[in-house]
Scaffold this motif. Sequence first.
Motif, PDB file in Angstrom:
ATOM      1  N   THR A 204      34.435  18.278 -47.452  1.00 28.92           N
ATOM      2  CA  THR A 204      35.263  17.750 -48.533  1.00 28.92           C
ATOM      3  C   THR A 204      35.702  18.861 -49.470  1.00 28.92           C
ATOM      4  O   THR A 204      36.853  18.905 -49.929  1.00 28.92           O
ATOM      5  CB  THR A 204      34.490  16.702 -49.351  1.00 28.92           C
ATOM      6  N   LEU A 205      34.769  19.761 -49.733  1.00 30.58           N
ATOM      7  CA  LEU A 205      35.120  20.883 -50.602  1.00 30.58           C
ATOM      8  C   LEU A 205      36.295  21.643 -50.030  1.00 30.58           C
ATOM      9  O   LEU A 205      37.235  22.010 -50.728  1.00 30.58           O
ATOM     10  CB  LEU A 205      33.916  21.822 -50.737  1.00 30.58           C
ATOM     11  N   LYS A 206      36.215  21.817 -48.734  1.00 37.97           N
ATOM     12  CA  LYS A 206      37.302  22.535 -48.094  1.00 37.97           C
ATOM     13  C   LYS A 206      38.612  21.813 -48.301  1.00 37.97           C
ATOM     14  O   LYS A 206      39.644  22.426 -48.623  1.00 37.97           O
ATOM     15  CB  LYS A 206      37.005  22.657 -46.598  1.00 37.97           C
ATOM     16  N   ASN A 207      38.575  20.497 -48.107  1.00 39.46           N
ATOM     17  CA  ASN A 207      39.800  19.724 -48.294  1.00 39.46           C
ATOM     18  C   ASN A 207      40.348  19.893 -49.695  1.00 39.46           C
ATOM     19  O   ASN A 207      41.546  20.134 -49.895  1.00 39.46           O
ATOM     20  CB  ASN A 207      39.544  18.230 -48.034  1.00 39.46           C
ATOM     21  N   TYR A 208      39.451  19.723 -50.707  1.00 38.63           N
ATOM     22  CA  TYR A 208      39.892  19.851 -52.089  1.00 38.63           C
ATOM     23  C   TYR A 208      40.498  21.217 -52.348  1.00 38.63           C
ATOM     24  O   TYR A 208      41.513  21.367 -53.008  1.00 38.63           O
ATOM     25  CB  TYR A 208      38.729  19.623 -53.049  1.00 38.63           C
ATOM     26  N   ALA A 209      39.801  22.182 -51.822  1.00 39.83           N
ATOM     27  CA  ALA A 209      40.305  23.536 -52.033  1.00 39.83           C
ATOM     28  C   ALA A 209      41.698  23.666 -51.450  1.00 39.83           C
ATOM     29  O   ALA A 209      42.600  24.257 -52.057  1.00 39.83           O
ATOM     30  CB  ALA A 209      39.346  24.541 -51.394  1.00 39.83           C
ATOM     31  N   GLY A 210      41.851  23.069 -50.279  1.00 42.71           N
ATOM     32  CA  GLY A 210      43.167  23.133 -49.677  1.00 42.71           C
ATOM     33  C   GLY A 210      44.219  22.480 -50.562  1.00 42.71           C
ATOM     34  O   GLY A 210      45.310  23.026 -50.805  1.00 42.71           O
ATOM     35  N   LYS A 211      43.850  21.278 -51.007  1.00 45.56           N
ATOM     36  CA  LYS A 211      44.815  20.568 -51.859  1.00 45.56           C
ATOM     37  C   LYS A 211      45.136  21.338 -53.117  1.00 45.56           C
ATOM     38  O   LYS A 211      46.300  21.449 -53.527  1.00 45.56           O
ATOM     39  CB  LYS A 211      44.225  19.205 -52.266  1.00 45.56           C
ATOM     40  N   ALA A 212      44.088  21.859 -53.746  1.00 40.73           N
ATOM     41  CA  ALA A 212      44.308  22.643 -54.989  1.00 40.73           C
ATOM     42  C   ALA A 212      45.245  23.785 -54.713  1.00 40.73           C
ATOM     43  O   ALA A 212      46.171  24.076 -55.483  1.00 40.73           O
ATOM     44  CB  ALA A 212      42.963  23.139 -55.514  1.00 40.73           C
ATOM     45  N   LYS A 213      44.984  24.402 -53.572  1.00 39.30           N
ATOM     46  CA  LYS A 213      45.852  25.538 -53.237  1.00 39.30           C
ATOM     47  C   LYS A 213      47.291  25.084 -53.131  1.00 39.30           C
ATOM     48  O   LYS A 213      48.213  25.734 -53.656  1.00 39.30           O
ATOM     49  CB  LYS A 213      45.364  26.133 -51.918  1.00 39.30           C
ATOM     50  N   ASP A 214      47.467  23.924 -52.446  1.00 39.81           N
ATOM     51  CA  ASP A 214      48.845  23.427 -52.295  1.00 39.81           C
ATOM     52  C   ASP A 214      49.490  23.170 -53.643  1.00 39.81           C
ATOM     53  O   ASP A 214      50.629  23.582 -53.893  1.00 39.81           O
ATOM     54  CB  ASP A 214      48.833  22.125 -51.479  1.00 39.81           C
ATOM     55  N   THR A 215      48.780  22.486 -54.534  1.00 37.98           N
ATOM     56  CA  THR A 215      49.391  22.166 -55.835  1.00 37.98           C
ATOM     57  C   THR A 215      49.710  23.418 -56.619  1.00 37.98           C
ATOM     58  O   THR A 215      50.772  23.535 -57.256  1.00 37.98           O
ATOM     59  CB  THR A 215      48.461  21.284 -56.681  1.00 37.98           C
ATOM     60  N   THR A 216      48.802  24.364 -56.593  1.00 42.33           N
ATOM     61  CA  THR A 216      49.096  25.593 -57.332  1.00 42.33           C
ATOM     62  C   THR A 216      50.322  26.273 -56.766  1.00 42.33           C
ATOM     63  O   THR A 216      51.165  26.804 -57.504  1.00 42.33           O
ATOM     64  CB  THR A 216      47.918  26.571 -57.269  1.00 42.33           C
ATOM     65  N   MET A 217      50.399  26.243 -55.452  1.00 45.58           N
ATOM     66  CA  MET A 217      51.584  26.831 -54.840  1.00 45.58           C
ATOM     67  C   MET A 217      52.847  26.139 -55.332  1.00 45.58           C
ATOM     68  O   MET A 217      53.843  26.781 -55.675  1.00 45.58           O
ATOM     69  CB  MET A 217      51.485  26.709 -53.313  1.00 45.58           C
ATOM     70  N   ASP A 218      52.758  24.776 -55.357  1.00 45.47           N
ATOM     71  CA  ASP A 218      53.941  24.037 -55.826  1.00 45.47           C
ATOM     72  C   ASP A 218      54.297  24.392 -57.268  1.00 45.47           C
ATOM     73  O   ASP A 218      55.459  24.637 -57.588  1.00 45.47           O
ATOM     74  CB  ASP A 218      53.669  22.521 -55.743  1.00 45.47           C
TER      75      ASP A 218
END
Lengths: 577, 85
Positions: free
Chosen positions: A112-126
């Motif tokens: 799950t942490l990995k998923n969140y990290a992924g999502k966070a990364k996506d939002t920051t990118m956006d």
Amino acid sequence: MLASALTRAGTRAVSRPAARASRHYATEVAKPKKGSLGKKIVWTTALVGTAYAGATYEALNNEAFHDTYTTYVPGGEQLLDAIDDAMHDKQVKENIEKAVAIKQKAQEYSVTLKNYAGKAKDTTMDLYELATDTVNQLTGNDQDDSQTTSAGGPAPTSRKTKRLGGRRGGIFANVIETDEAAVIPQFATIGESTIDELAKTVQDLVKMLNDAGLKGHAKRMADYGAYEIERLQTEYRNAQTEQNQVLKDTVALAQTAEDVEKHIQDHTSEIDTKVSAARQRSRDRVIEKENKLKSEFSVEALEMQKEMNAIATKELNGQRNAFMNELSAELKERATEIQRQFVREVRQQVETERGGRLSRVDEVSVRQRVFEKLSYANAESLDDARKAHQLTIAVDALGRAAYAGNQKAFLDELQALLTISAPGSPFADLTERRNDELVQVIASNISETVARHGVDSMAQLVTRFVNVSTEVRRASLIPEEGSSMVSHVISIIMSKLMFKKEGLVPGDDLEARLARAEYYLHKENDLESAAREVNQLKGWPKHLAADWLDAARRHLEIKQALEVMRTQAMLGSMQQL
Amino acid sequence: MVDSKVPSEDLLSHKWDRVISNFVVKTGLGLSAGIVASALLFKKRSWPIAITTGWGFGVAYADAQRIFHPHHVPGVQFEKKKPVV
């Protein structure tokens, strides 16, 4: 003295270099011992421990390695037992399960942490992209629309809407003043009351303006008003036409609706009629089918009845046949019985006849049988007599052959005797058989070697004995134990000095025995006693006389056997008399 | 030395024959060897002849002992033999 001193010096000089060679030099590298030993111990312990643990683990999992492990590794078996107990212990099991569960949870969390990290990364990118876009826009860079549509920025193009109110301020702008009175615009009256009123109002206004002297304004007003009101009127007219159109359309629609309804009604009535017709038809068909089935059933019923009749008739026929067969069988039995009775009666008659007239024939046959028996007995006795004679002759022949001397082989005679005395005839009575058996046994007991080589005759044995006795005398003084060649020599010499005894001398020594044996042989022709005497010698003399003794024994054996056989044969032949 | 097909009363005489011939041969050999040795090696002395002759005689005597009493030799085993005619 000088020379000795010099030599001493010389020896000293020789010994010194040896002493010098054994000196240690301080510049040599001294190997450090302590540290390396400690390191070696540590490493060895670590490796051995690892190997041991690895071997234990392997033994737990691998069956083949398990056996090797328990055999070769010290303490391996106990360790494995301890581990097995620990594995089966409940507490340990629970702990292990907990650990496994914790591990699984940790895994899930990490996922799950990995998923969140992924999502966070996506939002920051956006966000970053957004920021860059706004910056670019603000700074006025040329960007494609496709690039900014994603941003969806707060910059929609604002259009100027045509608003009526927008011109209000500008109606009386730039009014050209004129002196002419503005024409009062005339408007056509339209049905709409408001527009008419507006028109009137405008007219009034224009008039007023005209009256007020603002001609320019009035003109402007008139123009504008006319324009506006015309517009309104056209719009109103359009709307009206539209409305009319719409009304017409609705009327048309209503009409079409009515038509459609009618059509539908017609259609439904049509369908109704069709349905009723179909129903009627189906009903008719059902009735038809019913009738058909009824007729078929009746036909089948008729057929089945016919079949039943046929079966019944068949059964009856069958039973009748069975009865008929039984009756005929009984009849046949009766017939055979009667026949048998007839035969029996005939036989009885015949027998009675036989008893009377045929009895004499029986007598004759009985007598004939007696004759037969007698003749058989006669033949037998003749046979026996012949056999007895043969036996006697064979025994005589054997005797002659055996005592012919010079060791002639009497094997052939022996074989002949064996064949003659072979128990062959089953008609022999008990005594005969016993006699034959006796002869057979004795003949077969004479060994083949003896038969092949023959026996010595009496004369031969006597002559041989002379030789034997001289030799025995020569060897008489050899002691039985501890003899050597010298004792042989002494015996020979001494025996020449001994006296020879003769006649029936009593005594147990060698000389006496020899004398007695000689007496028996020469004077009384008694080989048996002589052999007995010779048998009692001991040691070397016995050894020397052994062959003579053997020959004598064989001779005696054959003699005894022959005597028995001859008496037997004679007895047999005498029995036939 | 198998005494096969020898009538038992002649056993000893056969043995004596062998013994005597042995004696003669061996003593003769010893004597001749002694003479040769003394002539060639020992400068015509008398004692080699005596020694070798004595040796030959001794060997013959030992053999005679063995012939007469085979069981005196250590390790000799006797087997039972079937009687031969």
